[in-house]
Design a protein around this motif. Structure first.
Motif, short mmCIF file in Angstrom:
data_model
loop_
_atom_site.label_atom_id
_atom_site.label_comp_id
_atom_site.label_asym_id
_atom_site.label_seq_id
_atom_site.Cartn_x
_atom_site.Cartn_y
_atom_site.Cartn_z
N UNK A 1 -37.61 -11.70 -20.07
CA UNK A 1 -36.24 -11.56 -19.61
C UNK A 1 -35.53 -10.40 -20.31
N UNK A 2 -35.82 -10.19 -21.59
CA UNK A 2 -35.22 -9.07 -22.32
C UNK A 2 -35.68 -7.74 -21.72
N UNK A 3 -36.95 -7.65 -21.39
CA UNK A 3 -37.49 -6.42 -20.80
C UNK A 3 -36.89 -6.19 -19.41
N UNK A 4 -36.79 -7.25 -18.63
CA UNK A 4 -36.21 -7.12 -17.29
C UNK A 4 -34.74 -6.70 -17.38
N UNK A 5 -34.03 -7.18 -18.39
CA UNK A 5 -32.61 -6.84 -18.55
C UNK A 5 -32.41 -5.35 -18.84
N UNK A 6 -33.42 -4.71 -19.41
CA UNK A 6 -33.33 -3.27 -19.67
C UNK A 6 -33.12 -2.51 -18.36
N UNK A 7 -33.65 -3.05 -17.28
CA UNK A 7 -33.54 -2.38 -15.98
C UNK A 7 -32.27 -2.69 -15.22
N UNK A 8 -31.34 -3.45 -15.81
CA UNK A 8 -30.10 -3.80 -15.14
C UNK A 8 -29.24 -2.56 -14.91
N UNK A 9 -28.77 -2.41 -13.68
CA UNK A 9 -27.94 -1.26 -13.30
C UNK A 9 -26.76 -1.72 -12.46
N UNK A 10 -25.69 -0.96 -12.50
CA UNK A 10 -24.54 -1.18 -11.62
C UNK A 10 -24.56 -0.18 -10.47
N UNK A 11 -25.22 0.93 -10.67
CA UNK A 11 -25.22 2.00 -9.68
C UNK A 11 -26.52 2.78 -9.79
N UNK A 12 -26.91 3.43 -8.70
CA UNK A 12 -28.11 4.27 -8.75
C UNK A 12 -27.90 5.51 -9.60
N UNK A 13 -26.65 5.81 -9.92
CA UNK A 13 -26.37 6.98 -10.75
C UNK A 13 -26.30 6.65 -12.24
N UNK A 14 -26.54 5.39 -12.62
CA UNK A 14 -26.56 5.04 -14.04
C UNK A 14 -27.62 5.88 -14.75
N UNK A 15 -27.27 6.47 -15.90
CA UNK A 15 -28.17 7.43 -16.56
C UNK A 15 -29.34 6.84 -17.32
N UNK A 16 -29.29 5.59 -17.70
CA UNK A 16 -30.33 5.05 -18.57
C UNK A 16 -31.67 4.96 -17.85
N UNK A 17 -32.75 4.93 -18.63
CA UNK A 17 -34.09 5.01 -18.07
C UNK A 17 -34.64 3.70 -17.53
N UNK A 18 -34.13 2.58 -17.94
CA UNK A 18 -34.61 1.30 -17.44
C UNK A 18 -36.00 0.96 -17.94
N UNK A 19 -36.70 0.13 -17.16
CA UNK A 19 -38.04 -0.31 -17.56
C UNK A 19 -39.08 0.74 -17.25
N UNK A 20 -38.73 1.75 -16.51
CA UNK A 20 -39.62 2.87 -16.26
C UNK A 20 -40.59 2.66 -15.12
N UNK A 21 -40.95 3.76 -14.53
CA UNK A 21 -41.98 3.76 -13.51
C UNK A 21 -43.30 4.10 -14.18
N UNK A 22 -44.36 3.63 -13.60
CA UNK A 22 -45.67 3.91 -14.18
C UNK A 22 -46.22 5.17 -13.53
N UNK A 23 -46.09 6.26 -14.22
CA UNK A 23 -46.59 7.54 -13.74
C UNK A 23 -47.50 8.11 -14.81
N UNK A 24 -48.80 8.02 -14.64
CA UNK A 24 -49.71 8.48 -15.69
C UNK A 24 -49.45 9.91 -16.13
N UNK A 25 -49.00 10.77 -15.24
CA UNK A 25 -48.76 12.15 -15.62
C UNK A 25 -47.61 12.28 -16.60
N UNK A 26 -46.76 11.23 -16.73
CA UNK A 26 -45.64 11.27 -17.65
C UNK A 26 -45.87 10.40 -18.87
N UNK A 27 -47.04 9.82 -18.98
CA UNK A 27 -47.34 8.96 -20.11
C UNK A 27 -47.35 9.79 -21.39
N UNK A 28 -46.76 9.28 -22.47
CA UNK A 28 -46.75 10.03 -23.73
C UNK A 28 -48.15 10.39 -24.21
N UNK A 29 -49.13 9.56 -23.91
CA UNK A 29 -50.50 9.84 -24.33
C UNK A 29 -51.10 11.02 -23.56
#
Length: 96
Positions: A62-90
């Motif tokens: 629930x804590x992880x899911x709450x990270x993705x809470x938004x009021x608008x599509x223009x909210x700046x925070x990153x949320x729980x993130x999309x899984x894009x291997x090309x953007x993985x830190x590794x």
């Protein structure tokens, strides 16, 4: 309740202390594979290893899911993130 509907803590009246990957994925309304990818890329919820088993607590899910809470599509925070291997830190900085 259909399998596509996310579950809530109230759906588990005598909730187990830990949920395995498939149960956690069902709880979040995700596939187990998506949850595994988030775990691999370090973008998923906190988990524990009990022996060889990966388990999650409902509170951490629930804590992880709450990270993705938004009021608008223009909210700046990153949320729980999309899984894009090309953007993985590794993978950033590796030669293609």
């Amino acid at each position: 309740m259909t399998p596509a509907e996310p579950r809530r803590a109230s759906d588990y009246p005598s909730a187990p202390r830990f949920l395995r990957t498939q149960e956690a994925a069902d709880y979040l309304g995700l596939s187990a594979r998506t949850l595994e990818k988030h775990r691999t890329y370090g973008t998923g919820p906190v988990y524990r290893k009990l022996g060889c088993r990966v388990v999650y607590t409902i509170d951490e899910l629930e804590a992880w899911a709450a990270i993705g809470t938004r009021r608008s599509t223009s909210d700046p925070s990153e949320g729980t993130g999309c899984i894009l291997p090309s953007q993985s830190p590794r993978l950033i900085g590796r030669a293609a």
